[in-house]
Design a protein around this motif. Sequence first.
Motif, PDB file in Angstrom:
ATOM      1  N   GLY A 146      48.266  10.814  27.864  1.00 46.21           N
ATOM      2  CA  GLY A 146      47.976  11.769  28.948  1.00 46.21           C
ATOM      3  C   GLY A 146      48.998  12.887  28.941  1.00 46.21           C
ATOM      4  O   GLY A 146      50.180  12.668  28.654  1.00 46.21           O
ATOM      5  N   ARG A 147      48.509  14.107  29.225  1.00 48.34           N
ATOM      6  CA  ARG A 147      49.392  15.283  29.179  1.00 48.34           C
ATOM      7  C   ARG A 147      49.277  16.092  30.460  1.00 48.34           C
ATOM      8  O   ARG A 147      49.345  17.325  30.438  1.00 48.34           O
ATOM      9  CB  ARG A 147      49.049  16.143  27.963  1.00 48.34           C
ATOM     10  CG  ARG A 147      47.593  16.571  27.938  1.00 48.34           C
ATOM     11  CD  ARG A 147      47.282  17.591  26.874  1.00 48.34           C
ATOM     12  NE  ARG A 147      45.847  17.705  26.664  1.00 48.34           N
ATOM     13  CZ  ARG A 147      45.281  18.588  25.868  1.00 48.34           C
ATOM     14  NH1 ARG A 147      46.021  19.424  25.195  1.00 48.34           N
ATOM     15  NH2 ARG A 147      43.972  18.629  25.739  1.00 48.34           N
ATOM     16  N   SER A 148      49.032  15.429  31.596  1.00 46.38           N
ATOM     17  CA  SER A 148      48.904  16.191  32.840  1.00 46.38           C
ATOM     18  C   SER A 148      50.271  16.718  33.272  1.00 46.38           C
ATOM     19  O   SER A 148      51.318  16.213  32.850  1.00 46.38           O
ATOM     20  CB  SER A 148      48.311  15.308  33.947  1.00 46.38           C
ATOM     21  OG  SER A 148      49.244  14.340  34.355  1.00 46.38           O
ATOM     22  N   VAL A 149      50.215  17.746  34.131  1.00 43.52           N
ATOM     23  CA  VAL A 149      51.453  18.359  34.625  1.00 43.52           C
ATOM     24  C   VAL A 149      52.166  17.410  35.580  1.00 43.52           C
ATOM     25  O   VAL A 149      53.382  17.447  35.715  1.00 43.52           O
ATOM     26  CB  VAL A 149      51.130  19.708  35.315  1.00 43.52           C
ATOM     27  CG1 VAL A 149      52.347  20.283  36.009  1.00 43.52           C
ATOM     28  CG2 VAL A 149      50.601  20.685  34.287  1.00 43.52           C
TER      29      VAL A 149
ATOM     30  N   ASN B 125      46.409  12.856  23.841  1.00 43.10           N
ATOM     31  CA  ASN B 125      45.432  13.413  24.792  1.00 43.10           C
ATOM     32  C   ASN B 125      44.040  13.044  24.328  1.00 43.10           C
ATOM     33  O   ASN B 125      43.878  12.295  23.353  1.00 43.10           O
ATOM     34  CB  ASN B 125      45.647  14.924  24.934  1.00 43.10           C
ATOM     35  CG  ASN B 125      45.465  15.633  23.621  1.00 43.10           C
ATOM     36  OD1 ASN B 125      44.378  15.644  23.061  1.00 43.10           O
ATOM     37  ND2 ASN B 125      46.546  16.205  23.087  1.00 43.10           N
ATOM     38  N   SER B 126      43.029  13.590  25.003  1.00 39.69           N
ATOM     39  CA  SER B 126      41.653  13.176  24.700  1.00 39.69           C
ATOM     40  C   SER B 126      41.200  13.615  23.309  1.00 39.69           C
ATOM     41  O   SER B 126      40.188  13.125  22.814  1.00 39.69           O
ATOM     42  CB  SER B 126      40.695  13.729  25.760  1.00 39.69           C
ATOM     43  OG  SER B 126      40.699  15.136  25.709  1.00 39.69           O
ATOM     44  N   LYS B 127      41.931  14.518  22.687  1.00 45.08           N
ATOM     45  CA  LYS B 127      41.548  14.997  21.347  1.00 45.08           C
ATOM     46  C   LYS B 127      42.314  14.266  20.243  1.00 45.08           C
ATOM     47  O   LYS B 127      42.098  14.527  19.067  1.00 45.08           O
ATOM     48  CB  LYS B 127      41.841  16.504  21.213  1.00 45.08           C
ATOM     49  CG  LYS B 127      41.382  17.381  22.371  1.00 45.08           C
ATOM     50  CD  LYS B 127      39.869  17.491  22.417  1.00 45.08           C
ATOM     51  CE  LYS B 127      39.384  18.464  23.479  1.00 45.08           C
ATOM     52  NZ  LYS B 127      39.659  18.044  24.844  1.00 45.08           N
TER      53      LYS B 127
ATOM     54  N   MET C 120      56.691   2.768  43.156  1.00 46.38           N
ATOM     55  CA  MET C 120      57.859   3.582  42.782  1.00 46.38           C
ATOM     56  C   MET C 120      57.624   5.050  43.128  1.00 46.38           C
ATOM     57  O   MET C 120      58.534   5.758  43.555  1.00 46.38           O
ATOM     58  CB  MET C 120      58.126   3.454  41.278  1.00 46.38           C
ATOM     59  CG  MET C 120      58.555   2.088  40.842  1.00 46.38           C
ATOM     60  SD  MET C 120      60.091   1.552  41.614  1.00 46.38           S
ATOM     61  CE  MET C 120      61.274   2.675  40.914  1.00 46.38           C
ATOM     62  N   THR C 121      56.376   5.507  42.956  1.00 49.06           N
ATOM     63  CA  THR C 121      56.063   6.916  43.233  1.00 49.06           C
ATOM     64  C   THR C 121      56.376   7.235  44.694  1.00 49.06           C
ATOM     65  O   THR C 121      56.995   8.269  45.005  1.00 49.06           O
ATOM     66  CB  THR C 121      54.574   7.186  42.930  1.00 49.06           C
ATOM     67  OG1 THR C 121      54.354   6.961  41.538  1.00 49.06           O
ATOM     68  CG2 THR C 121      54.171   8.605  43.271  1.00 49.06           C
ATOM     69  N   ILE C 122      55.979   6.340  45.582  1.00 47.28           N
ATOM     70  CA  ILE C 122      56.221   6.593  47.018  1.00 47.28           C
ATOM     71  C   ILE C 122      57.723   6.560  47.310  1.00 47.28           C
ATOM     72  O   ILE C 122      58.253   7.411  48.026  1.00 47.28           O
ATOM     73  CB  ILE C 122      55.438   5.590  47.886  1.00 47.28           C
ATOM     74  CG1 ILE C 122      53.944   5.844  47.678  1.00 47.28           C
ATOM     75  CG2 ILE C 122      55.814   5.735  49.364  1.00 47.28           C
ATOM     76  CD1 ILE C 122      53.031   4.984  48.511  1.00 47.28           C
TER      77      ILE C 122
HETATM   78  P1  NAP Z   1      44.522  13.681  34.563  1.00 49.30           P
HETATM   79  O1  NAP Z   1      45.105  14.949  35.045  1.00 49.30           O
HETATM   80  O2  NAP Z   1      43.061  13.454  34.636  1.00 49.30           O
HETATM   81  O3  NAP Z   1      44.997  13.504  33.046  1.00 49.30           O
HETATM   82  C1  NAP Z   1      44.515  12.478  32.246  1.00 49.30           C
HETATM   83  C2  NAP Z   1      45.050  12.662  30.862  1.00 49.30           C
HETATM   84  O4  NAP Z   1      44.523  11.624  30.035  1.00 49.30           O
HETATM   85  C3  NAP Z   1      44.631  13.990  30.221  1.00 49.30           C
HETATM   86  O5  NAP Z   1      45.746  14.614  29.622  1.00 49.30           O
HETATM   87  C4  NAP Z   1      43.599  13.572  29.181  1.00 49.30           C
HETATM   88  O6  NAP Z   1      43.587  14.374  28.020  1.00 49.30           O
HETATM   89  C5  NAP Z   1      44.091  12.188  28.816  1.00 49.30           C
HETATM   90  N1  NAP Z   1      43.021  11.405  28.231  1.00 49.30           N
HETATM   91  C6  NAP Z   1      41.741  11.261  28.677  1.00 49.30           C
HETATM   92  N2  NAP Z   1      41.039  10.496  27.826  1.00 49.30           N
HETATM   93  C7  NAP Z   1      41.882  10.171  26.820  1.00 49.30           C
HETATM   94  C8  NAP Z   1      41.730   9.427  25.617  1.00 49.30           C
HETATM   95  N3  NAP Z   1      40.559   8.893  25.281  1.00 49.30           N
HETATM   96  N4  NAP Z   1      42.811   9.293  24.822  1.00 49.30           N
HETATM   97  C9  NAP Z   1      43.998   9.842  25.145  1.00 49.30           C
HETATM   98  N5  NAP Z   1      44.199  10.585  26.265  1.00 49.30           N
HETATM   99  C10 NAP Z   1      43.135  10.741  27.074  1.00 49.30           C
HETATM  100  O7  NAP Z   1      45.180  12.431  35.268  1.00 49.30           O
HETATM  101  P2  NAP Z   1      46.655  12.205  35.903  1.00 49.30           P
HETATM  102  O8  NAP Z   1      46.760  12.931  37.165  1.00 49.30           O
HETATM  103  O9  NAP Z   1      47.699  12.395  34.851  1.00 49.30           O
HETATM  104  O10 NAP Z   1      46.546  10.652  36.249  1.00 49.30           O
HETATM  105  C11 NAP Z   1      46.281   9.673  35.268  1.00 49.30           C
HETATM  106  C12 NAP Z   1      46.058   8.335  35.950  1.00 49.30           C
HETATM  107  O11 NAP Z   1      47.237   7.993  36.657  1.00 49.30           O
HETATM  108  C13 NAP Z   1      44.947   8.314  37.004  1.00 49.30           C
HETATM  109  O12 NAP Z   1      44.370   7.029  37.032  1.00 49.30           O
HETATM  110  C14 NAP Z   1      45.676   8.553  38.309  1.00 49.30           C
HETATM  111  O13 NAP Z   1      44.993   8.022  39.428  1.00 49.30           O
HETATM  112  C15 NAP Z   1      46.941   7.807  38.042  1.00 49.30           C
HETATM  113  N6  NAP Z   1      48.100   8.250  38.809  1.00 49.30           N
HETATM  114  C16 NAP Z   1      48.859   7.268  39.340  1.00 49.30           C
HETATM  115  C17 NAP Z   1      50.016   7.588  40.019  1.00 49.30           C
HETATM  116  C18 NAP Z   1      50.854   6.469  40.547  1.00 49.30           C
HETATM  117  O14 NAP Z   1      51.669   6.689  41.434  1.00 49.30           O
HETATM  118  N7  NAP Z   1      50.703   5.251  40.017  1.00 49.30           N
HETATM  119  C19 NAP Z   1      50.394   8.918  40.180  1.00 49.30           C
HETATM  120  C20 NAP Z   1      49.602   9.915  39.599  1.00 49.30           C
HETATM  121  C21 NAP Z   1      48.464   9.554  38.897  1.00 49.30           C
HETATM  122  P3  NAP Z   1      43.117  15.935  28.023  1.00 49.30           P
HETATM  123  O15 NAP Z   1      44.299  16.671  28.602  1.00 49.30           O
HETATM  124  O16 NAP Z   1      42.856  16.224  26.616  1.00 49.30           O
HETATM  125  O17 NAP Z   1      41.907  15.999  28.917  1.00 49.30           O
END
Ligand code: NAP
Length: 284
Positions: free
Chosen positions: A165-168, A189-191, A265-267
């Motif tokens: 995952g590469r989210s901000v 990432n997804s690619k 931990m996030t909270i």
């Molecule tokens: P997001 O913005 O949707 O990002 C998901 C990332 O996963 C994207 O970079 C995406 O790639 C990548 N991805 C999707 N399919 C993939 C694959 N087949 N192979 C490799 N990478 C793939 O999500 P996020 O905000 O980072 O959150 C991710 C998860 O963590 C969610 O379930 C969210 O609910 C959870 N989360 C939990 C906490 C916590 O406190 N535990 C906090 C934040 C988020 P692309 O960029 O190419 O689309």
Amino acid sequence: MTARIIDGSAIASEIRAGLKQRVQALVARGVRPGLAAILIGDNPASEVYVRNKTRACAEAGVHSELHRFGAGCPEREVIELISRLNADAAIHGILVQLPLPPQLDAEHILQTVAAGKDVDGFNWSNLGAIVAGHPRLVPCTPLGIMTMLEREGIAVEGRNAVVLGRSVIVGKPMALMLIARGATVTVCNSKTRDLREHTLRADILIAAVGRPGFVDGSMLKSGAVVIDVGINRLPGGKLTGDVDFASASQAASRITPVPGGVGRMTIAMLIANTVTAAERIAAV
Ligand code: NAP
């Protein structure tokens, strides 16, 4: 191998106990840390997250206030509120609960939060400070994961870390923080082609993809440390992570559960960032 569980709830409650003492020290100097949460629309998951965050504030002795807007509210009203909160001496942290309704420009709104009160760490100046190696307020989830690794005595330097995952908000700052600690980091990432080729080399695997059970035991190097960031709600309402816990815990040496892992931990880190912001503002 059967993995040892990394108990995020226990680590988070130790951290929150330490935060209470920092809050008391601030209160003794006439400063009570304050967090303002902004909740827009009626997303049920966001309601739960905000409730948990305000509850954690109360437990730590941090003042919290909740500002609600309807789903159709104009962006101008949200920005006006943020401007008022930026100038409010009783507020040290501002959080805008994501996701926002589609008519609102989340990037624009988040950038209006003053950098010194940006306790989610999403302001570009705070993100840039991580890139430069001088972190200020850091996104809570990767900060919580680094704290967890440290508390568990898990070495990072020199190890192969793979971030899915590469989210901000998770993937990118996570990768930067691991780099700062001397890990060799791969961000997928997804690619990504042949994901398994990468995951099988991970000494530390961080899964932040948002797909239930995406990582299974066959994708792991034996003895890997597995950190599951995913929070996915199954049709019956049960919460599950991005990792198939049953098979992964046969291959990993340590693993975080969902729930009871990274989310706790996030909270705790949100409260920590609020206290840190208050300490910095009080020191000026
Ligand atoms: P997001 O913005 O949707 O990002 C998901 C990332 O996963 C994207 O970079 C995406 O790639 C990548 N991805 C999707 N399919 C993939 C694959 N087949 N192979 C490799 N990478 C793939 O999500 P996020 O905000 O980072 O959150 C991710 C998860 O963590 C969610 O379930 C969210 O609910 C959870 N989360 C939990 C906490 C916590 O406190 N535990 C906090 C934040 C988020 P692309 O960029 O190419 O689309």
